[in-house]
Write a protein that holds these residues in place. Structure first.
Motif: not given
Length: 329
Positions: A252-257, A224-229, A217-219, A211-213
């Motif tokens: 949603p936008a905003g998840t993991y920045g 380090k800035k993450v990217f979700v493919v 991945v938040e950690g 489940g997100t977040p």
């Protein structure tokens, strides 16, 4: 005459012994495996299997355990585990009572398919559906990985063999024309290990079904800035056509920045229970979870609702859980 009476008595005695032996060796009633003969009072302790500490199951499990204890008076503990497939096996072996599991993994277990090939697990019932579990393909921003096809030749964490994450990774790669064995260097890491390995540059990407977040991945995103493919819409349709237990999902936008929403796919998270847990106890467990879910601080808590509790359930529902859902209709 006396000999005849003696023979008759001996014959009747032998018949009685045979009947008694047959009754004692039968598998009906309490020894059948379908009815343990236990009552709610026989349970002094309940185990609730979750997953790794960096996933979503574990924090939710802690809340569930408290709810169950308050409702039933039975000490309940949320336990760290290897998640879905291992949880189903633990319930099959009678070692634990309740567990989180992906809906697709529960289905495979009930049919003896995939990682349960030839080993049907039929002593586990559903409590209910909880929330969508998003299949996330995580990499670092700037890694150059923007599509699934970019994974070719890369080091990718796909979860432990036989895990739900592994099955999801295998099926998503397949839809994109890739193979775990031939096209990537697969790493069998849990969520916490994936976080550390991405951060240190030891792997290029990681599949994480949760489940997100998701905590891991938040950690990672904190340092380090993450990217979700993303999963392209056409590919999602192709996946769902072949494996209908998937659904389309939007992170949603905003998840993991992330500045914009990301298209993805999901399976369901559900709670399962040993079939021989008494109906009244299973009823109280179900009630405790669905009537207190709104108190959960995690974002997924607001998605756990009685009205969707039977959605996407691919295995039989425990009579106690069914009793609760029938009452709240």
């Amino acid at each position: 005459m006396k000999k005849s009476k003696f023979r008759l008595l001996a014959f009747l005695t032998i018949i009685s012994m045979l009947v008694l032996a047959a009754c004692n060796s039968g598998d009906g009633g309490k020894n059948s495996g379908k009815d343990s003969g236990k009552t709610e009072k026989d349970y002094k302790y309940l185990s609730l299997l979750t997953g790794g500490t960096q996933g979503t199951y574990y924090p939710l499990g802690g809340s569930f355990a408290e709810f169950i204890k308050e409702e039933t008076g039975i000490k309940t503990t949320a336990e760290v585990s290897q998640a879905s497939a291992a949880n189903m096996t633990a319930l099959k072996d009678g070692k634990k009572e309740i567990a989180f599991v992906q809906t697709d993994i529960a289905y495979y277990a009930s049919k003896g398919e995939m990682m349960f090939d030839g080993e049907v697990i039929d002593n586990v019932s559903a409590i209910g559906n909880l929330y969508p579990e998003t299949v996330q393909l995580i990499t670092l921003d700037g890694s150059g990985i923007k599509t699934f096809e970019d994974l070719k030749g890369k080091k990718v964490s796909v979860g432990a063999p036989g895990s739900g994450t592994y099955a999801n990774a295998e099926q998503l790669l397949e839809i994109h024309g890739l193979s775990i064995k031939d096209d990537i260097t697969a790493q069998n890491l849990d969520f916490g290990e994936s976080q550390e390995s991405l951060q240190s540059g030891q792997i290029d990407a990681a599949f994480i079904t949760a489940g997100t977040p998701t905590g891991a991945v938040e950690g990672l995103n904190a340092v380090k800035k993450v990217f979700v493919v993303p999963v392209e819409d056409a590919k999602a349709d192709e996946l769902i056509k072949k494996y209908p237990y998937y659904a389309k999902e939007v992170i949603p936008a905003g998840t993991y920045g992330m500045p914009s929403e990301t298209l993805a796919v999901s399976v369901g998270a559900m709670l399962v229970i040993q079939k021989d847990v008494p109906e009244e106890l299973a009823y109280k467990i179900t009630k405790a979870i669905y009537e207190n879910a709104s108190k959960i601080q995690h974002a997924k808590g607001k998605l756990i609702k009685a009205e969707t509790g039977l959605d996407g359930i691919g295995i039989p529902v425990h009579p106690g859980a069914q009793k609760y859902f029938d009452e709240v209709k």
